[in-house]
Design a protein around this motif. Structure first.
Motif, PDB file in Angstrom:
ATOM      1  N   VAL A 187       0.841  -1.201   0.000  1.00  0.00           N
ATOM      2  CA  VAL A 187       0.000   0.000   0.000  1.00  0.00           C
ATOM      3  C   VAL A 187       0.873   1.247   0.000  1.00  0.00           C
ATOM      4  N   PHE A 188       1.984   1.209   0.747  1.00  0.00           N
ATOM      5  CA  PHE A 188       2.935   2.330   0.702  1.00  0.00           C
ATOM      6  C   PHE A 188       3.375   2.591  -0.743  1.00  0.00           C
ATOM      7  N   ALA A 189       3.720   1.533  -1.467  1.00  0.00           N
ATOM      8  CA  ALA A 189       4.198   1.699  -2.839  1.00  0.00           C
ATOM      9  C   ALA A 189       3.075   2.157  -3.767  1.00  0.00           C
ATOM     10  N   ILE A 190       1.940   1.482  -3.714  1.00  0.00           N
ATOM     11  CA  ILE A 190       0.843   1.806  -4.632  1.00  0.00           C
ATOM     12  C   ILE A 190       0.326   3.220  -4.391  1.00  0.00           C
ATOM     13  N   GLU A 191       0.119   3.559  -3.116  1.00  0.00           N
ATOM     14  CA  GLU A 191      -0.469   4.869  -2.815  1.00  0.00           C
ATOM     15  C   GLU A 191       0.539   6.006  -2.974  1.00  0.00           C
ATOM     16  N   PRO A 226       8.083  26.792   7.626  1.00  0.00           N
ATOM     17  CA  PRO A 226       6.999  26.781   6.647  1.00  0.00           C
ATOM     18  C   PRO A 226       6.870  25.467   5.888  1.00  0.00           C
ATOM     19  N   ARG A 227       7.799  24.513   6.108  1.00  0.00           N
ATOM     20  CA  ARG A 227       7.766  23.266   5.330  1.00  0.00           C
ATOM     21  C   ARG A 227       6.698  22.330   5.910  1.00  0.00           C
ATOM     22  N   ARG A 228       5.462  22.636   5.623  1.00  0.00           N
ATOM     23  CA  ARG A 228       4.352  21.785   6.015  1.00  0.00           C
ATOM     24  C   ARG A 228       3.677  21.251   4.766  1.00  0.00           C
ATOM     25  N   GLY A 229       3.155  20.070   4.867  1.00  0.00           N
ATOM     26  CA  GLY A 229       2.486  19.485   3.714  1.00  0.00           C
ATOM     27  C   GLY A 229       1.438  18.487   4.146  1.00  0.00           C
ATOM     28  N   ARG A 230       0.601  18.127   3.210  1.00  0.00           N
ATOM     29  CA  ARG A 230      -0.499  17.191   3.473  1.00  0.00           C
ATOM     30  C   ARG A 230      -0.333  15.958   2.592  1.00  0.00           C
ATOM     31  N   GLY A 231      -0.832  14.838   3.085  1.00  0.00           N
ATOM     32  CA  GLY A 231      -0.763  13.608   2.307  1.00  0.00           C
ATOM     33  C   GLY A 231      -2.036  12.807   2.481  1.00  0.00           C
ATOM     34  N   PHE A 232      -2.315  11.976   1.481  1.00  0.00           N
ATOM     35  CA  PHE A 232      -3.545  11.183   1.491  1.00  0.00           C
ATOM     36  C   PHE A 232      -3.225   9.787   0.985  1.00  0.00           C
ATOM     37  N   ALA A 233      -3.955   8.796   1.504  1.00  0.00           N
ATOM     38  CA  ALA A 233      -3.819   7.431   0.997  1.00  0.00           C
ATOM     39  C   ALA A 233      -5.065   6.640   1.372  1.00  0.00           C
ATOM     40  N   ALA A 292      -1.485   4.751   6.345  1.00  0.00           N
ATOM     41  CA  ALA A 292      -0.758   5.719   7.173  1.00  0.00           C
ATOM     42  C   ALA A 292       0.653   5.942   6.634  1.00  0.00           C
ATOM     43  N   ALA A 293       1.328   4.873   6.224  1.00  0.00           N
ATOM     44  CA  ALA A 293       2.690   5.003   5.699  1.00  0.00           C
ATOM     45  C   ALA A 293       2.709   5.824   4.415  1.00  0.00           C
ATOM     46  N   ALA A 294       1.792   5.520   3.507  1.00  0.00           N
ATOM     47  CA  ALA A 294       1.772   6.238   2.233  1.00  0.00           C
ATOM     48  C   ALA A 294       1.359   7.693   2.417  1.00  0.00           C
ATOM     49  N   ALA A 295       0.357   7.937   3.268  1.00  0.00           N
ATOM     50  CA  ALA A 295      -0.053   9.319   3.511  1.00  0.00           C
ATOM     51  C   ALA A 295       1.095  10.129   4.088  1.00  0.00           C
ATOM     52  N   LEU A 296       1.883   9.495   4.953  1.00  0.00           N
ATOM     53  CA  LEU A 296       3.036  10.168   5.549  1.00  0.00           C
ATOM     54  C   LEU A 296       4.085  10.506   4.486  1.00  0.00           C
ATOM     55  N   ARG A 346      10.645  13.218  -2.796  1.00  0.00           N
ATOM     56  CA  ARG A 346       9.909  11.965  -2.861  1.00  0.00           C
ATOM     57  C   ARG A 346      10.776  10.863  -2.296  1.00  0.00           C
ATOM     58  N   VAL A 347      10.399  10.345  -1.139  1.00  0.00           N
ATOM     59  CA  VAL A 347      11.166   9.279  -0.483  1.00  0.00           C
ATOM     60  C   VAL A 347      10.497   7.953  -0.803  1.00  0.00           C
ATOM     61  N   ARG A 348      11.228   7.082  -1.465  1.00  0.00           N
ATOM     62  CA  ARG A 348      10.671   5.784  -1.859  1.00  0.00           C
ATOM     63  C   ARG A 348      11.261   4.630  -1.063  1.00  0.00           C
ATOM     64  N   ASP A 349      12.228   4.934  -0.208  1.00  0.00           N
ATOM     65  CA  ASP A 349      12.866   3.897   0.601  1.00  0.00           C
ATOM     66  C   ASP A 349      12.578   4.162   2.076  1.00  0.00           C
ATOM     67  N   LEU A 350      12.049   3.167   2.755  1.00  0.00           N
ATOM     68  CA  LEU A 350      11.754   3.289   4.179  1.00  0.00           C
ATOM     69  C   LEU A 350      12.960   2.864   5.008  1.00  0.00           C
ATOM     70  N   PRO A 351      13.113   3.454   6.220  1.00  0.00           N
ATOM     71  CA  PRO A 351      12.263   4.470   6.821  1.00  0.00           C
ATOM     72  C   PRO A 351      12.689   5.883   6.417  1.00  0.00           C
TER      73      PRO A 351
END
Length: 736
Positions: A527-531, A582-589, A705-709, A720-725
């Protein structure tokens, strides 16, 4: 071998103190394919609910309380169908001599399977007793009133459940039908009731297996090899056997242990035994430097799990790779078990999540009949998945075999838990998608590499100490979990309406570390990858991330959850704000867990400090549809806890290992989320579906939660961070 002949103290004292066990009969069962929930395997009413001659009603479940509040929810279901106050019911959980065999408490199946079975069994028993009461009192069934376990006729005559079952048969086969509910039925489902498992925990009373103390109990500690493949050259046990309080020194192949009369003496003796052992370490195998290269280097068995439409749709194609490291369960309470051998019988108290599969494995390990072993679940201090609980139970059983008649308690240390529990597998996901001229996904290709997510006991070779004996049990060859649940490919099939899509699972039977189930299995990474990729596609299509998802959803319940999470978050009116950072952002998944369980969408806001690499979640809103809601508070807790645990995995957690052994042996080497990292607000919004089937929620939030984060971090700082954590070191490297 026995290195000490010290007499076993206190055995008669223990037996005189009431150490005997009261045994119940085992119900012979015949499967009923097609029956709802766990009734399919256990179709007899009295396997689930029994009325005693004293009018006491007892309900049974093979599922275990893991802190998810399942005891409370199951009592609510039973109370609702029986029309009895929950406080008047007795619930028995996960005991191989008393409860149905429901396998593992895993995969968010407790409500789907056990609650569904209890609903039908309790409703059918109540309907049966209702009919008997009408016949006994010679009135129409509709004229009867019910007051808990008593039926009353209009003239005041009464008959109790206990009287109605006296001389009667409760050993009846359940049907698939659910009797109609009374028009004036009290509603116990959908209400928030006090959690029955919490008072002892909050008051510091006996709550966990780690707390249990029994009369004459002795303490065992096991000494593991310095590395999984190390060979024991020799060990001098004499000095250890003479230490104060040492009752036994055990050596069986590479399995080394001590038994002492007090816990601290066992700790000291184990340390001395470790120093007295001489080991030969295997030559370290060369390993690639990064997780992606390591995972790809492992032998894999490709298996296509989705083939829809045709490849080669025209349009713009994007590609990305996402990785997840090995991760630990990191239970706050290290694993523990107590075992007692009396003659040819064993009783094992364990926080394993599958007491029946564990019993089968122990029977093979101890070369005895399953019927001679009783496994009783006791709560452990924190775990969703396969940690060291089963291995600790095997440790205790092996020590009880050589030291009978008193309970033997085995308590792991922190370094045991981190160093020897099965890990959640490292994974790699390659994804490619083509955007058509209409801005929709025209083609989807997905491949995921992963070791096994299912090596739980069922066989002795799945138990760590069994592999160390002089006559070792080889671990059985892992197999992939088939779809629709899946293991490494759990949630690898997108829930979106995609006309052309192919998904391949590259299952890897072996790797550098022992792996098994960690909460949500492969769904967390998939889900992290897809979202994450859905966000990348939305950006490429110049579309809002929420609108882009809705464009590809054809399930109205999924779309409703997405819209609710976005609305509660204030997605359309979002302002980043200003301030010191000011570096605030929103995410959704979004995902539907296993594509068959609960729907969950998460919207959250983060703040990123690139100078330090620190990522902080400010707030999160989650919307959940889990069918009919039994315990609103229970669902809230599961989703909130899932978001926090996922945040810990996503921001911090990664196993360090070298030469085939884990090097993250303490909290310094394996940090987890602390209180100061918890979001300022986590809100959970429920979409109740009265009359719809129960859907599991325990693991629904991990992937979203992981993808939204990750999506929020990309929105906040353009990285764009594609490698966890997304830990501080990684963030600082990306920022430079």
């Amino acid at each position: 071998m026995r290195a000490s002949s010290t007499a076993h103290p206190g055995r008669r004292r223990f037996l005189a103190a009431g150490g005997g066990l009261t045994l119940s009969f085992v119900i012979p069962l015949q499967a009923a394919p097609g029956a709802p929930g766990s009734l399919a395997d256990t179709p007899l009413l009295d396997a689930w609910v029994r009325v005693g001659a004293d009018n006491r009603v007892t309900v049974f479940t093979g599922k275990a309380e893991l802190g998810q509040g399942i005891k409370t929810a199951l009592l609510q279901v039973a109370a609702h169908e029986l029309q009895i106050d929950p406080g008047r019911l007795v619930l028995i959980t996960a005991d191989t001599e008393r409860t149905p065999d429901e396998g593992y408490t895993a995969g968010s199946h407790s409500m789907q399977d056990s609650a569904t079975a209890l609903r039908h069994a309790c409703a059918q028993l109540r309907a049966l007793l209702h009919e008997r009461a009408a016949a006994r009192l010679q009135v129409g069934a509709a004229a009867l009133a019910q007051d808990n376990s008593v039926f009353r006729a209009p003239d005041g005559r009464r008959v109790s459940f206990g009287e109605l079952v006296a001389g009667g048969d409760q050993h009846l086969r359940a049907s698939a039908a659910l009797p109609p509910r009374m028009a004036n039925a009290r509603r116990w489902i959908g209400a928030t009731l006090p959690r029955v498992d919490l008072p002892g925990k909050l008051k510091g009373q006996l709550a966990y297996i780690q707390d249990i103390r029994m009369p004459a109990m002795v303490h065992g500690r096991v000494v593991r090899p310095p590395a999984p493949g190390a060979r024991l050259l020799g060990v001098d046990t004499g000095a250890v056997a003479r230490m104060t309080g040492v009752l036994e020194v055990v050596r069986d192949g590479r399995f080394l242990a001590v038994i002492a009369d007090e816990e601290y003496r066992a700790v000291k003796a184990a340390k001395a035994l470790a120093q007295a052992a001489r080991w030969e370490l295997p030559a370290p195998a060369a390993q690639p430097g990064d997780i992606a290269a390591l995972v790809r280097s492992l032998p894999a068995q490709p298996r296509q799990v989705l083939a829809r439409g045709a490849a080669g749709a025209p349009g713009r194609t994007l590609r990305a790779t996402y990785t997840r490291p090995y991760q630990l369960h990191a239970s706050l309470g290290p694993s523990c078990a107590i075992a007692l051998r009396e003659g040819g019988r064993y009783t094992v108290w364990t926080h394993a999540q599958g007491v029946f599969p564990l019993r089968r494995a122990l029977a093979e390990l101890l070369d005895t009949a399953e019927a001679s072993i009783r496994c009783i679940h006791a709560e452990g201090a924190g775990c969703y998945g396969h940690n060291g609980a089963d291995d600790a139970a095997a440790d205790a059983a092996l020590l009880a075999r050589v030291f009978p008649d008193v309970p033997v308690r085995v308590q792991w240390m922190r370094e045991d838990e981190h160093g020897w529990e099965p890990c959640g597998p490292a994974m790699v996901a390659d994804v490619a998608a083509t955007l058509g001229a209409d801005g929709r996904i025209a083609d989807w290709q997905y491949e995921v590499w992963s070791q096994a997510h299912a090596t739980r006991p069922g066989r002795a070779g799945n138990l760590l100490p069994a592999t160390l004996l002089a006559r070792p049990f080889a671990p059985p060859l892992p197999k992939p979990i088939p779809q629709p649940d899946g293991g490494g490919d759990r949630n690898a099939i997108p829930y979106y309406a995609l006309p052309n899509a192919r998904v391949t699972h590259r299952f890897q039977p072996a790797g550098p570390l022992r792996t098994s189930a960690l909460r949500s299995l492969g769904a967390y990474c998939n889900v992290f990858a897809i979202e994450s990729f859905m966000d990348e596609l939305a950006r490429a299509a110049n579309a809002d991330p929420v609108a882009f998802r809705l464009r590809h959803l054809d399930d109205p319940r999924a779309a409703a959850v997405v819209r609710l999470a976005a609305a509660k978050f204030g997605w359309n009116g979002y302002r980043r704000g200003t301030g010191r950072n000011p570096r605030r952002g929103r995410g959704f998944a979004f995902a539907r867990y296993k594509n068959s369980a609960a729907y969950c969408a998460v919207a959250l806001e983060v703040e990123v400090a690139l100078e330090t690499g620190f990522v902080r979640i400010l707030r999160a809103d989650a919307a959940v549809d889990c069918g009919e809601v039994v315990s609103p508070d229970g669902v809230h807790n599961q989703i909130e806890g899932g978001i926090l645990q996922s945040a810990s995995w996503t921001l911090l957690e990664s196993v360090r290992f070298e030469a085939g052994r884990v090097a993250s042996l303490d909290w310094g080497g394996y940090p987890i989320l602390r209180f100061d990292g918890v979001p300022e607000r986590v809100s959970v919004h429920l979409v109740d579906q009265p009359g719809q089937p129960f859907l599991g929620t325990g693991e629904a939030a991990q992937g979203p939660a992981a993808a939204a984060l990750a999506n929020a971090v990309a929105d906040a700082c353009g990285l764009r961070v594609r490698d966890l954590p997304l830990d501080r070191a990684r963030m600082r490297r990306l920022a430079t």
